[in-house]
Motif scaffolding. Structure first.
Motif, mmCIF file in Angstrom:
data_model
loop_
_atom_site.group_PDB
_atom_site.id
_atom_site.type_symbol
_atom_site.label_atom_id
_atom_site.label_comp_id
_atom_site.label_asym_id
_atom_site.label_seq_id
_atom_site.Cartn_x
_atom_site.Cartn_y
_atom_site.Cartn_z
ATOM 1 N N MET A 141 27.843 41.933 43.264
ATOM 2 C CA MET A 141 27.120 41.097 44.027
ATOM 3 C C MET A 141 26.087 41.794 45.294
ATOM 4 S SD MET A 141 27.309 38.145 42.707
ATOM 5 C CE MET A 141 28.629 37.488 41.616
ATOM 6 N N MET A 142 26.894 42.797 45.713
ATOM 7 C CA MET A 142 26.339 43.570 46.995
ATOM 8 C C MET A 142 25.262 44.329 46.529
ATOM 9 S SD MET A 142 29.481 44.000 49.620
ATOM 10 C CE MET A 142 30.518 44.380 48.427
ATOM 11 N N GLN A 143 25.217 45.006 45.125
ATOM 12 C CA GLN A 143 24.186 46.065 44.644
ATOM 13 C C GLN A 143 23.170 44.937 44.099
ATOM 14 O OE1 GLN A 143 26.717 49.778 43.394
ATOM 15 N NE2 GLN A 143 26.251 48.468 41.860
ATOM 16 N N GLY A 144 23.515 43.934 43.527
ATOM 17 C CA GLY A 144 22.594 42.901 42.978
ATOM 18 C C GLY A 144 22.198 43.299 41.618
ATOM 19 N N ASP A 145 22.992 43.838 40.864
ATOM 20 C CA ASP A 145 22.469 44.511 39.592
ATOM 21 C C ASP A 145 23.017 43.642 38.417
ATOM 22 O OD1 ASP A 145 25.368 44.854 39.526
ATOM 23 O OD2 ASP A 145 25.355 47.049 39.534
ATOM 24 N N LEU A 146 23.385 42.266 38.571
ATOM 25 C CA LEU A 146 23.759 41.396 37.314
ATOM 26 C C LEU A 146 22.570 40.680 36.894
ATOM 27 C CD1 LEU A 146 27.286 40.421 38.341
ATOM 28 C CD2 LEU A 146 26.781 42.013 36.705
ATOM 29 N N GLY A 147 21.412 40.942 37.268
ATOM 30 C CA GLY A 147 20.408 40.189 36.794
ATOM 31 C C GLY A 147 20.043 38.616 37.270
ATOM 32 N N GLY A 164 35.068 42.526 31.730
ATOM 33 C CA GLY A 164 34.443 43.178 32.646
ATOM 34 C C GLY A 164 32.954 43.190 32.681
ATOM 35 N N LEU A 165 32.166 42.976 33.750
ATOM 36 C CA LEU A 165 30.795 42.687 33.939
ATOM 37 C C LEU A 165 30.130 44.067 34.122
ATOM 38 C CD1 LEU A 165 30.517 39.478 36.005
ATOM 39 C CD2 LEU A 165 29.824 39.638 33.623
ATOM 40 N N PRO A 166 29.325 44.549 33.030
ATOM 41 C CA PRO A 166 28.369 45.761 33.286
ATOM 42 C C PRO A 166 27.081 45.360 34.163
ATOM 43 C CG PRO A 166 28.297 45.055 30.967
ATOM 44 C CD PRO A 166 29.040 44.184 31.867
#
Length: 361
Positions: free
Chosen positions: A56-62, A279-281
């Protein structure tokens, strides 16, 4: 209404700064929110730190970034007490213990909510993304969706159950595996996997953890794993197959995204195995699959599950009440939350880290 609790105007919170790949976390004072007529205000005693928070903090889940919703504090594993109650609330009273989960609320009236798939509700509100999360000490929650915490379950145990244990319970149930099944947890020394190990053991399954390091080995074996395979010391696939009757695992529960590339190998020659994706990549970073002939000849299933529903959380809490989910956390004071987040970001945590909001150094 205030009742017997003195509620401050501001509280401590872990706040993301420079959202994105180079984020860092600060502990800041933020305003305490006001509950509406259908809400409760919780004073959290503990929050768990989950790898999803890093995403969430990196904003990398699309997904849209936290800042899109004006959110600065992630988190979705909170346990505390009710300090204010909205005028319409009937299911909580002042002083009751309650927890906040990854889903803060749902519409309650769509086909998913009616069919035990409430966590897939298109109108779901996600804690720590769409509204302030459990890195903030005082939080408002819709009363209908908060989880009562039973007596006998300490807050430091209850907090991670809100996500990691309830998520694992859901995945274990949806795998349809039976007592006696060999189940492999790649990355099982982490916070989600180690809860799965305990639940699998309690449900009569035979857990094998694949991970690395002495601290994770000790934790895994202490929490009920029948075997620990260190992938840095041995060929993990061959070792798992040998342990699992020389055939292979009945189920693989992938909680560490890096483990997807080898997940299918653990089923060996077992017919009817299931690989569960948990797990969410980072979005677009990982692919999982096999030659269709492997699915056909091995009756192989690959399936994903999201987080636990309210019922899943209640079931996981009951396992804890009966002593089947133990303390798996390192406890950090609130002012050291940034340090704890960096350890999680680097993959250095065996089990879970929880933050104690009532402890400062």
């Amino acid at each position: 209404m205030n009742g017997e609790f003195q509620v401050p105007s501001h509280c401590k919170a872990g706040v993301v700064v420079n959202e994105g790949p180079n984020f860092h976390l600060d502990v800041q004072m933020v305003p305490v929110p006001e509950p509406g007529p259908d809400d409760i205000l919780l004073r959290l005693k503990y929050t768990g730190l989950c790898s999803s928070d890093i995403h969430m903090m990196q904003g990398d889940l699309g997904l849209p970034p936290m800042s899109t919703f004006g959110v600065r504090s992630p988190g979705h594993e909170g346990a505390g007490i009710v300090v204010r109650v909205g005028a319409n609330v009937k299911n909580f009273q002042l002083g009751d213990r309650a927890g906040i989960k990854p889903i803060m609320n749902t519409c309650g009236s769509c086909v998913h909510c009616w069919d035990d798939k409430e966590t897939y509700c298109k109108e779901a509100t996600h804690a720590g993304l769409m509204v302030a999360g459990t890195y903030q000490q005082y939080l408002v929650s819709p009363a209908r969706y908060a989880s009562p915490i039973p007596d006998g379950v300490p807050d430091e145990v209850a907090a991670p159950i809100m996500c990691s244990a309830s998520t694992m319970y859901r995945s274990l149930v949806e795998s349809n595996l039976r007592s006696g099944a060999w189940v492999v947890f790649p990355g099982g020394g982490g916070g989600v996997g180690i809860q799965g190990v305990q639940l699998a053991k309690a449900m009569g399954m035979r857990p094998i953890v694949v991970d690395t390091g002495d601290s994770k080995r000790r934790l895994a074996l202490q929490m009920g794993a029948e075997a620990f395979v260190d992938f840095m010391e041995t060929d993990a696939t061959n070792s798992v197959i040998k342990i699992a009757d020389g055939v292979g695992a009945h189920g693989v529960f992938v909680t560490a995204p890096a483990a997807y590339k080898t997940a299918i190998s653990f089923v060996g020659e077992r017919i009817g195995s299931t690989v569960m994706c948990i797990g969410l990549p980072a979005a677009g970073s990982t692919m999982l699959g096999a030659d269709p002939c492997e699915y056909i000849f091995k009756n192989l299933t690959i399936k994903g599950t999201l987080v636990g529903s309210r019922r899943d959380t209640a079931m996981a809490l009951d396992f804890a009440r009966r002593g089947m989910l133990q303390q798996i956390c390192e406890v950090y004071p609130v002012n050291r939350m940034p340090e704890a987040v960096e350890r999680l970001r680097r993959g250095e945590v065996a089990g879970r880290i929880v933050i104690n909001f009532d402890w400062a150094e």
